[in-house]
Scaffold this active site. Structure first.
Site, mmCIF file in Angstrom:
data_model
loop_
_atom_site.group_PDB
_atom_site.id
_atom_site.type_symbol
_atom_site.label_atom_id
_atom_site.label_comp_id
_atom_site.label_asym_id
_atom_site.label_seq_id
_atom_site.Cartn_x
_atom_site.Cartn_y
_atom_site.Cartn_z
ATOM 1 N N ASP A 69 18.425 1.081 11.915
ATOM 2 C CA ASP A 69 19.046 1.218 13.222
ATOM 3 C C ASP A 69 20.450 1.758 12.988
ATOM 4 O OD1 ASP A 69 18.366 0.842 16.047
ATOM 5 O OD2 ASP A 69 20.201 -0.347 16.082
ATOM 6 N N PHE A 155 21.483 15.948 14.194
ATOM 7 C CA PHE A 155 20.896 15.498 15.469
ATOM 8 C C PHE A 155 21.910 14.604 16.175
ATOM 9 C CE2 PHE A 155 19.989 12.162 12.445
ATOM 10 C CZ PHE A 155 19.976 10.975 13.170
ATOM 11 N N GLY A 156 21.534 14.143 17.358
ATOM 12 C CA GLY A 156 22.345 13.155 18.079
ATOM 13 C C GLY A 156 23.784 13.605 18.315
HETATM 14 P P1 ITT Z 1 13.986 4.940 15.609
HETATM 15 O O1 ITT Z 1 14.320 3.684 16.369
HETATM 16 O O2 ITT Z 1 12.548 5.339 15.747
HETATM 17 O O3 ITT Z 1 14.428 4.896 14.190
HETATM 18 P P2 ITT Z 1 16.002 6.138 17.315
HETATM 19 O O4 ITT Z 1 16.421 7.537 17.595
HETATM 20 O O5 ITT Z 1 15.671 5.253 18.495
HETATM 21 O O6 ITT Z 1 14.790 6.175 16.282
HETATM 22 P P3 ITT Z 1 18.231 4.420 16.765
HETATM 23 O O7 ITT Z 1 17.757 3.396 17.696
HETATM 24 O O8 ITT Z 1 18.738 3.981 15.426
HETATM 25 O O9 ITT Z 1 17.105 5.488 16.440
HETATM 26 O O10 ITT Z 1 19.327 5.255 17.529
HETATM 27 C C1 ITT Z 1 20.062 6.131 16.821
HETATM 28 C C2 ITT Z 1 20.893 6.955 17.796
HETATM 29 O O11 ITT Z 1 22.238 6.952 17.298
HETATM 30 C C3 ITT Z 1 20.396 8.380 17.768
HETATM 31 O O12 ITT Z 1 19.571 8.644 18.871
HETATM 32 C C4 ITT Z 1 21.683 9.168 17.809
HETATM 33 O O13 ITT Z 1 22.065 9.330 19.139
HETATM 34 C C5 ITT Z 1 22.700 8.248 17.123
HETATM 35 N N1 ITT Z 1 22.778 8.528 15.670
HETATM 36 C C6 ITT Z 1 22.399 7.717 14.646
HETATM 37 N N2 ITT Z 1 22.592 8.305 13.460
HETATM 38 C C7 ITT Z 1 23.078 9.520 13.733
HETATM 39 C C8 ITT Z 1 23.451 10.611 12.941
HETATM 40 O O14 ITT Z 1 23.317 10.605 11.626
HETATM 41 N N3 ITT Z 1 23.936 11.683 13.548
HETATM 42 C C9 ITT Z 1 24.067 11.717 14.883
HETATM 43 N N4 ITT Z 1 23.709 10.753 15.722
HETATM 44 C C10 ITT Z 1 23.213 9.647 15.148
#
Ligand code: ITT
Length: 207
Positions: A69, A155-156
């Site tokens: 997470d 991403f993100g």
């Molecule tokens: P899983 O639960 O299936 O692993 P998820 O996308 O829901 O996938 P998270 O709950 O951990 O994963 O949420 C991570 C969010 O935080 C992700 O959607 C991004 O918006 C941000 N994030 C996390 N790590 C990041 C990174 O390396 N670069 C950019 N944004 C990141």
């Protein structure tokens, strides 16, 4: 010995497989090889959510599971978006799909006129084994939020995140450059040592 990556986030999978490459004795599996249900992230912390994902997906599949997470904490926003990073711009519990562009736009809007742009990425990785053992590692990357998005990599929130001492956002870096410094690198790098011990001890063979 198989270990399942307990995530459906494509960006995370690409980065994690690169960070975990070259570990002898382990074959990595993803949701494309072994499907699993989505896990509702109800925890109040990255740690709770990482454990929830690893234990739930482990119980469903019976395989060793590595989950993670992660999220962004912005100082001027009191640590937001934090555990809500993935769905920052959606109503809580709406089930709406993750929308990175909207999340970034909302973050910039909330920081409009704010001088203090300090922020950090946090990643908590949790490994669950079928015999009940659990291992947790975390990592942090300090930086600041840019005034506008730049770059198409990662991403993100990567287009908005400037690591300390850098002039390029994470999205302007290559996979190798991001993986050399990221919060994920720190969490999963620590987990590599644990995997090496587990393979040497034969602890993964029951999976
Ligand atoms: P899983 O639960 O299936 O692993 P998820 O996308 O829901 O996938 P998270 O709950 O951990 O994963 O949420 C991570 C969010 O935080 C992700 O959607 C991004 O918006 C941000 N994030 C996390 N790590 C990041 C990174 O390396 N670069 C950019 N944004 C990141």
């Amino acid at each position: 010995m198989e270990v399942l990556l307990g995530t459906k986030n494509r960006g995370k999978i690409v980065e994690a497989l690169d960070l975990l490459s070259g570990l002898p004795g382990i074959e990595w599996r993803t949701h494309a090889d072994r499907s699993f249900a989505d896990v509702a992230e109800m925890g109040a912390s990255f740690l709770e959510n990482a454990l929830l994902k690893a234990t739930t997906i482990g119980a469903e599949t019976g395989l060793p599971v590595l989950s993670e997470d992660a999220g962004l904490e912005v100082v001027a926003l009191g640590g937001e978006p934090g555990v809500r990073s993935a769905r920052y711009s959606s109503e809580p519990d709406s089930g709406a799909p993750v929308d990175y562009a909207r999340n970034n736009a909302l973050l910039l809007q909330r920081l409009s006129g704010v001088e203090d742009r300090r922020a950090r990425f946090v990643a908590v990785a949790a490994l669950w084994l079928p015999d009940g053992q659990i291992f947790v590692c975390s990592g942090v990357l300090d930086g600041r939020i840019a005034l506008s998005p730049r770059g198409d990599g990662g991403f993100g929130y990567d287009p908005l995140f400037l690591p300390c001492g850098r002039t390029r956002t994470l999205a302007e870096m290559t996979l190798d450059e991001k993986n050399a410094i990221s919060h994920r690198r720190r969490a999963i790098g620590r987990m590599r040592a644990i995997f090496e011990d587990l393979v040497a001890a034969g602890d993964l063979s029951g999976g």
